[in-house]
Design an enzyme around this catalytic site. Structure first.
Site, short mmCIF file in Angstrom:
data_model
loop_
_atom_site.label_atom_id
_atom_site.label_comp_id
_atom_site.label_asym_id
_atom_site.label_seq_id
_atom_site.Cartn_x
_atom_site.Cartn_y
_atom_site.Cartn_z
N LYS A 24 0.85 -1.21 0.00
CA LYS A 24 0.00 0.00 0.00
C LYS A 24 0.88 1.25 0.00
O LYS A 24 1.90 1.30 0.70
CB LYS A 24 -0.90 -0.01 1.24
CG LYS A 24 -1.92 1.12 1.26
CD LYS A 24 -2.83 1.02 2.49
CE LYS A 24 -3.95 2.07 2.44
NZ LYS A 24 -4.85 1.97 3.62
N SER A 61 -9.85 1.90 2.43
CA SER A 61 -8.95 2.67 1.59
C SER A 61 -7.91 1.83 0.84
O SER A 61 -7.37 2.28 -0.15
CB SER A 61 -8.23 3.71 2.44
OG SER A 61 -7.41 3.08 3.40
N SER A 112 -10.24 -0.51 6.55
CA SER A 112 -9.58 -0.38 5.25
C SER A 112 -8.88 -1.62 4.71
O SER A 112 -8.46 -1.61 3.56
CB SER A 112 -8.57 0.76 5.29
OG SER A 112 -9.23 1.96 5.05
N1 GLN Z 1 -13.42 4.08 5.60
C1 GLN Z 1 -12.93 4.52 6.87
C2 GLN Z 1 -12.53 5.97 6.77
O1 GLN Z 1 -12.79 6.55 5.78
C3 GLN Z 1 -11.79 3.67 7.31
C4 GLN Z 1 -10.56 3.97 6.56
C5 GLN Z 1 -9.39 3.19 7.06
O2 GLN Z 1 -9.53 2.17 7.71
N2 GLN Z 1 -8.20 3.71 6.76
O3 GLN Z 1 -11.96 6.53 7.66
#
Ligand code: GLN
Length: 489
Positions: free
Chosen positions: A79, A154, A178
């Site tokens: 990532k 994400s 995410s």
């Molecule tokens: N979708 C969640 C957010 O927008 C979690 C994102 C994540 O785990 N980095 O914060």
């Protein structure tokens, strides 16, 4: 097609395949599937020369008679929130466009020490803020099961790289879902470890009390092997835990006979897609057939999780992102005739996307004098209540099983105009994040339209092994086992 982690490592170790050939095959798949207007766009950078060099070094090591590591020649995608020495790292943001870190994240170094091949950097929502990949400054990755749909986020690029078999495994980060949500949307296995299990050194921070690095893989065993390697104390991350790291792979195939599974009532209510519910219930029945018992449990503070998370995560983000001001990293915009303050303003205005700005504003607000106690302070208290719900439930059951996400992958563009509906796609993943608990997402039966569905398994702190054992027991029976999207076959 790129095979499972263990298969590749065993073949490279035995000298049946050269690491260079595996690397070339992975690069060829990336060429065929990822680039161009119709490509999946899972990768933001693929450092070909470095990839081939690393693979040749593994082959040379073997030729010299040195025993190879547990990830010998395995192509693993990283990532873009993780620092990689000499390879551009943007965290999906314009503000870091072209930034080349001078060091490797601890997790990246640990993979290399086991002879893995870091095949490229994957697309993501900017600074990991999002659930669809659409907040990437470089354009969204696409779901290989249906390219009009989001891969989740994400860590969407990491999930797509694995789902389309451009890599056997990938690293993601999970702050509120995410890893798990994109794993569910793409039919891959994803593990969010216990908070503190894996080093965050070299992970570009979003919300430091929640961020955790973890693996995606084509199978449970592969994810377990990668987790065993990246887990464990790191002097460079004060929150990393000293607890001993079991061989998680050994938990694959372990008996799950007699384990008590809890099904949280609050997770099977309004908003849950009926096909997802049916698929997850069938998976829970499968675990019953494997010898588990099933009972309902209550997690009464679940309904506060979304609000609590979006106060705490934005507060931490507003502080963490203050370092991106045009002085030390990446983009700098200098308006003519402006002073230092104008430079900060212009840099941040052009460097950050809309969602990141929204969160910095919200996070700054909830921490501001006069509102701190009402919002941030109260959110911390509710976080404790959510953690206590799990403590109470784990007095009665060994694991908590639920859908990973309330719906299958939604269409690209479907939720971009409505941040709140986007935030709601994390309802089932946020509580375990707030409680710091480990959770696995493993594929169950697809919907009629052929979209993947994920089963989430949450276990007590530091008990990833039990989650792995249950995920492997289900995987062995799952109709989704080894399913590959048609365009990637
Ligand atoms: N979708 C969640 C957010 O927008 C979690 C994102 C994540 O785990 N980095 O914060």
């Amino acid at each position: 097609m790129i095979g499972h982690v263990a298969e590749i490592a065993e073949r490279v170790r035995a000298g049946e395949t050269r690491a260079e050939d595996v690397a070339r095959a992975a690069l060829a798949r990336i060429d065929a599937l990822d680039g161009g207007e119709h490509g999946l766009h899972a990768f933001l950078a693929v450092p070909r020369e470095k990839v081939l060099e690393a693979a040749r070094a593994v082959d040379a090591k073997r030729a010299a008679g040195t025993p190879l590591g547990r990830l010998a020649g395995v192509p693993i995608a990283i990532k873009d929130a993780l620092c990689t020495r000499g390879v551009v790292t943007t965290s999906g943001s314009r503000i870091l466009e072209g930034w080349v870190p001078p060091y490797d994240a601890t997790v990246v170094a640990r993979l290399a020490s086991e002879d893995a091949i870091a095949i490229g950097k994957t697309n993501m929502d900017e600074f990991a803020m999002g659930s669809s990949n659409e907040n990437s400054a470089y354009g969204a990755a696409k779901n290989p099961w249906d390219t009009s749909r989001a891969p989740g986020g994400s860590s969407g690029g990491s999930a797509v790289a694995v789902a389309a078999r451009m890599a056997s495994a990938a690293l993601g980060s999970d702050t509120g879902g995410s890893i798990r949500q994109p794993a569910a949307f793409t039919g891959t296995v994803g593990v969010k470890p216990t908070y503190g299990r894996v080093s965050r050194y070299g992970l570009i921070a979003f919300a430091s009390s929640l961020d955790q690095v973890g693996p995606f893989a084509t199978d449970v065993r592969g994810a377990a092997r990668v987790l065993s390697i990246i887990a464990g104390r790191d002097e460079r991350d004060a929150t990393s835990r000293g607890a001993s790291v079991p061989d998680f792979e050994a938990a694959c195939g372990a008996s799950v006979q007699g384990l008590r599974l809890g099904v949280p009532e609050e997770y099977f209510q309004e908003g849950l897609d009926p096909e997802v519910a049916a698929s997850v219930r069938a998976a829970i029945d499968g675990l019953k057939d494997a010898g588990c018992t099933v009972r309902p449990v209550k997690l009464p503070h679940t309904r506060f999780a979304v609000a609590t998370y979006y106060v705490i995560a934005t507060a931490e983000a507003s502080s963490n992102l203050a370092r991106f001001d045009g002085v030390r990293y990446g983009l700098r915009v200098e308006p003519t005739g402006g002073d230092l303050r104008a430079m900060y303003g212009a840099t941040r205005d052009q460097g950050f996307g809309r969602e990141v700005k929204r969160r910095i504003l919200l996070g700054t607000f909830v921490l501001s004098a006069g509102y701190y106690d009402a919002y941030y302070g109260r959110a911390l208290k509710v976080r404790t209540l959510i953690a206590r719900d799990f403590d109470a439930a784990f007095g009665e059951v060994d694991a908590i099983v639920s859908p990973t996400a309330p719906t299958p992958a939604f269409a690209l563009g479907e939720k971009t105009g409505d941040p709140l509906s986007m935030y709601l796609s994390d309802v089932y993943t946020l509580p375990a994040s707030l409680a710091g608990l480990p959770a696995v997402s493993v594929p169950c039966a697809p919907t009629k339209a052929g979209l993947p569905v994920g089963l989430q398994i949450v276990t007590p702190a530091l008990d990833e092994a039990r989650g792995v054992a249950l995920a492997a027991a289900w995987e062995a029976r799952s109709p989704a086992r080894d399913a590959v999207p048609p365009l990637a076959r």
